[in-house]
Design a protein around this motif. Structure first.
Motif, short mmCIF file in Angstrom:
data_model
loop_
_atom_site.label_atom_id
_atom_site.label_comp_id
_atom_site.label_asym_id
_atom_site.label_seq_id
_atom_site.Cartn_x
_atom_site.Cartn_y
_atom_site.Cartn_z
N GLN A 106 -107.46 100.67 -0.39
CA GLN A 106 -107.90 100.43 1.00
C GLN A 106 -109.19 101.20 1.26
O GLN A 106 -109.68 101.94 0.41
N ASN B 29 -112.91 108.39 -5.88
CA ASN B 29 -112.94 108.15 -4.43
C ASN B 29 -111.70 108.66 -3.71
O ASN B 29 -111.77 109.02 -2.53
N MET C 154 -118.70 110.29 9.02
CA MET C 154 -117.78 109.42 9.73
C MET C 154 -118.22 109.33 11.18
O MET C 154 -119.20 109.93 11.58
N LEU D 25 -112.74 102.84 1.85
CA LEU D 25 -113.97 102.88 1.07
C LEU D 25 -113.76 102.46 -0.38
O LEU D 25 -114.58 101.75 -0.97
N MET E 84 -113.90 102.93 9.47
CA MET E 84 -113.76 103.63 8.20
C MET E 84 -112.80 104.80 8.30
O MET E 84 -112.38 105.36 7.30
N SER E 85 -112.45 105.20 9.50
CA SER E 85 -111.75 106.48 9.68
C SER E 85 -110.52 106.34 10.55
O SER E 85 -110.26 107.21 11.37
N TYR F 252 -110.32 120.67 4.27
CA TYR F 252 -110.93 119.45 3.75
C TYR F 252 -112.39 119.73 3.37
O TYR F 252 -112.85 119.37 2.28
N LYS G 1 -114.45 119.38 -0.21
CA LYS G 1 -115.59 118.48 -0.39
C LYS G 1 -116.85 119.25 -0.83
O LYS G 1 -117.65 118.73 -1.59
N ASP H 2 -104.55 103.48 -7.77
CA ASP H 2 -104.06 104.00 -6.48
C ASP H 2 -102.57 104.31 -6.64
O ASP H 2 -101.94 103.92 -7.63
N1 LIG Z 1 -113.14 107.79 6.25
C1 LIG Z 1 -114.25 108.48 6.43
O1 LIG Z 1 -114.85 108.44 7.50
C2 LIG Z 1 -114.80 109.32 5.32
C3 LIG Z 1 -115.94 110.08 5.54
C4 LIG Z 1 -116.44 110.85 4.52
C5 LIG Z 1 -115.83 110.86 3.28
N2 LIG Z 1 -114.70 110.11 3.09
C6 LIG Z 1 -114.09 110.15 1.77
O2 LIG Z 1 -114.09 108.85 1.25
C7 LIG Z 1 -112.95 108.68 0.39
C8 LIG Z 1 -112.15 107.47 0.85
O3 LIG Z 1 -111.80 107.66 2.21
P1 LIG Z 1 -111.10 106.52 3.08
O4 LIG Z 1 -111.48 106.74 4.48
O5 LIG Z 1 -111.33 105.20 2.46
O6 LIG Z 1 -109.57 106.97 2.91
P2 LIG Z 1 -108.22 106.12 3.05
O7 LIG Z 1 -107.18 107.10 3.47
O8 LIG Z 1 -108.43 104.89 3.86
O9 LIG Z 1 -107.96 105.67 1.52
C9 LIG Z 1 -107.69 106.61 0.54
C10 LIG Z 1 -106.98 105.94 -0.61
O10 LIG Z 1 -106.66 106.96 -1.57
C11 LIG Z 1 -105.33 106.76 -2.02
N3 LIG Z 1 -104.76 108.01 -2.50
C12 LIG Z 1 -104.29 109.06 -1.80
N4 LIG Z 1 -103.80 109.99 -2.62
C13 LIG Z 1 -103.98 109.53 -3.88
C14 LIG Z 1 -103.67 110.03 -5.17
N5 LIG Z 1 -103.06 111.23 -5.34
N6 LIG Z 1 -104.02 109.29 -6.25
C15 LIG Z 1 -104.62 108.09 -6.09
N7 LIG Z 1 -104.91 107.55 -4.90
C16 LIG Z 1 -104.60 108.27 -3.81
C17 LIG Z 1 -104.59 106.20 -0.81
O11 LIG Z 1 -103.40 105.52 -1.19
C18 LIG Z 1 -105.65 105.27 -0.19
O12 LIG Z 1 -105.56 103.99 -0.74
C19 LIG Z 1 -112.17 109.99 0.46
O13 LIG Z 1 -112.52 110.81 -0.64
C20 LIG Z 1 -112.65 110.60 1.76
O14 LIG Z 1 -112.52 112.00 1.77
C21 LIG Z 1 -114.18 109.33 4.07
#
Ligand SMILES: NC(=O)c1ccc[n+]([C@@H]2O[C@H](COP(=O)([O-])OP(=O)(O)OC[C@H]3O[C@@H](n4cnc5c(N)ncnc54)[C@H](O)[C@@H]3O)[C@@H](O)[C@H]2O)c1
Length: 259
Positions: free
Chosen positions: A16, A87, A184, A18, A189-190, A152, A156, A37
């Motif tokens: 799901q 990711n 974000m 990003l 996305m969040s 967090y 990062k 995943d």
């Molecule tokens: N959402 C934002 O606004 C944002 C901003 C900056 C950075 N990020 C980073 O981008 C990346 C993706 O974020 P997102 O918003 O798509 O998150 P999300 O929560 O929508 O998706 C994260 C995915 O990672 C999977 N996951 C969780 N634990 C896991 C594990 N142990 N092994 C394998 N998969 C696992 C989940 O099942 C999920 O499918 C992350 O590293 C997050 O920190 C996100």
């Protein structure tokens, strides 16, 4: 010719958000993609929606046996691997004085041990394929600090240090390692983040991005990842690409001469 023609790329956390968008844009750019995943059914659905170039594997990034199994799957499906996108990540929100030992264990495991194991296991295989690229997803919380996300943020910042050190070690193998730091602010996305906050109060204080009207979404972050995976970035390693519409560029102070 497309940017990633013939590449075989493993994307973690690809069920799901990003990760799914990165997988989709990698396929669109000509790559074959293995989606890893812990959400089996969802990952399977996303992979099926991407067609024959995509496949999925159960990959808990905190478990080294899962990394070995994912590489075996990449061998079986694609005959090897040329690229990795670390990711998968998890968020913790709350005051630093309330952080629990379980929170520390979970965030360090997924956000830091995950990419560390990924690089450990996948980099030698990328070397064996003749070189390639690893992209680690951090955040603007890995560039600045922010209240409510201290743990967090610490993980990062750690991802950026891991990436740079790995770039120095792995350059001799033709393996490039870079970090993408998204902001974000866009609910698309969040969603879990926005579920936890008072959105109206939060959005009143989000600094205006330098790029007027530019919302950062998964769709606008993924192209930076595709670029870093591609040969167009052949001389780029050990650095960060910040995709934040200017959020971290500095201070914009209304009222200064000319503004
Ligand atoms: N959402 C934002 O606004 C944002 C901003 C900056 C950075 N990020 C980073 O981008 C990346 C993706 O974020 P997102 O918003 O798509 O998150 P999300 O929560 O929508 O998706 C994260 C995915 O990672 C999977 N996951 C969780 N634990 C896991 C594990 N142990 N092994 C394998 N998969 C696992 C989940 O099942 C999920 O499918 C992350 O590293 C997050 O920190 C996100």
């Amino acid at each position: 010719m497309s940017a990633l023609d013939g590449r075989r790329i493993l994307v973690t956390g690809a069920a799901q958000g990003l990760g799914a968008e990165i997988a989709s844009q990698c396929v669109a750019a000509g790559a074959r993609v293995l989606l890893g995943d812990v959400q089996d059914d969802v990952a399977a659905e996303v992979a099926a929606s991407l067609g024959a170039a995509a496949s999925w594997v159960r990959l808990d990034v905190t478990r080294e046996p899962d990394w070995r199994a994912a590489l075996a799957e990449a061998d079986a499906r694609f005959g090897g691997v040329d690229g990795l996108v670390n990711n998968a990540g998890v968020l913790h929100m709350g005051p630093i004085v309330e952080i629990g030992a379980d929170d520390v264990t979970r965030l360090l495991a997924v956000n830091l041990a995950g990419p560390t194991f990924g690089i450990k296991h996948v980099a030698p295989r990328i070397r064996d394929s003749g070189g390639g690229s690893i992209v680690n997803i951090a955040s603007i919380d890995g560039v600045l600090g922010m209240n409510s996300v201290a743990l967090y943020s610490a993980t990062k910042w750690g991802v950026r240090g891991l990436s740079r050190s790995a770039a120095l070690e792995l350059g001799q193998w033709g393996v490039r390692v870079n970090t993408v730091c998204p902001s974000m602010g866009n609910p698309e996305m969040s969603a879990p983040f926005f579920d936890a906050i008072d959105v109206d109060r939060y959005l009143r204080h989000v600094p205006s991005p330098v790029l007027a009207g530019a919302g950062v979404t998964a769709a606008t972050v993924a192209p930076a990842v595709v670029f870093l995976l591609s040969d167009a970035a052949a001389t780029i390693t050990g650095t960060d690409v910040v995709v934040d519409a200017g959020w971290t560029a500095g201070h914009f102070l209304p009222g200064l001469p000319g503004f």
